[in-house]
Write a protein that holds these residues in place. Structure first.
Motif, short mmCIF file in Angstrom:
data_model
loop_
_atom_site.label_atom_id
_atom_site.label_comp_id
_atom_site.label_asym_id
_atom_site.label_seq_id
_atom_site.Cartn_x
_atom_site.Cartn_y
_atom_site.Cartn_z
N TRP A 156 -3.16 -12.48 -39.38
CA TRP A 156 -3.55 -11.76 -38.09
C TRP A 156 -3.65 -12.67 -36.79
O TRP A 156 -3.33 -12.48 -35.71
CB TRP A 156 -4.98 -11.22 -38.25
N SER A 157 -3.94 -14.21 -37.31
CA SER A 157 -3.73 -15.06 -36.24
C SER A 157 -2.17 -15.29 -35.74
O SER A 157 -1.87 -15.46 -34.71
CB SER A 157 -4.11 -16.54 -36.73
N SER A 158 -1.33 -15.19 -36.47
CA SER A 158 0.36 -15.25 -36.21
C SER A 158 0.73 -13.98 -35.37
O SER A 158 1.62 -14.11 -34.69
CB SER A 158 0.94 -15.48 -37.57
N VAL A 159 0.14 -12.93 -35.89
CA VAL A 159 0.42 -11.44 -35.00
C VAL A 159 -0.06 -11.73 -33.56
O VAL A 159 0.64 -11.31 -32.62
CB VAL A 159 -0.42 -10.36 -35.74
N ALA A 160 -1.36 -12.18 -33.60
CA ALA A 160 -1.91 -12.56 -32.40
C ALA A 160 -1.09 -13.30 -31.33
O ALA A 160 -0.82 -13.33 -30.27
CB ALA A 160 -3.49 -12.52 -32.38
N PHE A 169 5.37 -3.27 -34.77
CA PHE A 169 4.97 -4.39 -33.98
C PHE A 169 5.84 -4.87 -33.05
O PHE A 169 5.68 -5.21 -32.00
CB PHE A 169 4.34 -5.42 -34.94
N GLY A 170 7.31 -4.75 -33.76
CA GLY A 170 8.44 -5.50 -32.75
C GLY A 170 8.65 -4.43 -31.65
O GLY A 170 8.93 -4.95 -30.57
N LEU A 201 2.08 -11.84 -30.46
CA LEU A 201 1.89 -11.12 -29.15
C LEU A 201 1.60 -11.56 -27.75
O LEU A 201 2.07 -11.46 -26.71
CB LEU A 201 0.60 -10.22 -29.52
N VAL A 202 0.70 -12.65 -27.91
CA VAL A 202 0.39 -13.51 -26.57
C VAL A 202 1.61 -14.15 -25.94
O VAL A 202 1.87 -14.24 -24.93
CB VAL A 202 -0.57 -14.66 -27.05
N MET A 203 2.42 -14.67 -26.99
CA MET A 203 3.73 -15.35 -26.61
C MET A 203 4.83 -14.44 -25.87
O MET A 203 5.33 -14.71 -24.97
CB MET A 203 4.38 -16.18 -27.91
N ALA A 204 4.81 -13.14 -26.45
CA ALA A 204 5.58 -12.27 -25.87
C ALA A 204 5.12 -11.67 -24.38
O ALA A 204 5.99 -11.18 -23.77
CB ALA A 204 5.82 -11.11 -27.04
#
Length: 118
Positions: A17-21, A75-76, A24-27
């Motif tokens: 979930w940290s990686s998902v966040a 998600f993508g 998303l932030v980077m995107a």
């Protein structure tokens, strides 16, 4: 789940979930962060979703691989829709979504084969 592995699953879920966040932030950043070697956008998508797929397998070992693939693919797609927001000054590209989905599918396909061999 074997109780001895419960802390590992919790750690894997935290990492997932940290990686998902993070993804998303980077995107959503108006200007992508410059990385050493200046890797292509597609390569970054492939790496991100391959890692997310692998983390998801460890975080949720009882969830079907196709369900994980559907979630990561969604998600993508969400990332590409978010990048349509004009204020972000980003460009959405359906090819990025394809790269995300294919990267996750390849990793999950390898996991499927490894599970079959065991």
């Amino acid at each position: 789940m074997i109780p001895a592995f419960a802390p590992l699953h919790r750690l894997a879920r935290l990492l997932f979930w940290s990686s998902v966040a993070f993804a998303l932030v980077m995107a959503c950043l108006p200007q992508p962060v410059a990385l050493p070697g200046d890797p292509s956008d597609k390569l970054l998508h492939i790496i991100a979703f391959a890692v997310l797929a692998l983390l998801a397998v460890f975080a949720y070992p009882r969830i079907r691989l196709l369900t994980i693939l559907a979630g990561l693919s969604s998600f993508g797609a969400l990332i590409e829709f978010v990048q349509l927001i004009p204020a972000l000054n980003r460009e959405a590209d359906w090819i990025d979504w394809v790269a995300d989905t294919l990267a996750a599918a390849v990793v999950l396909g390898c996991v499927f084969l490894l599970r079959r061999l065991r």
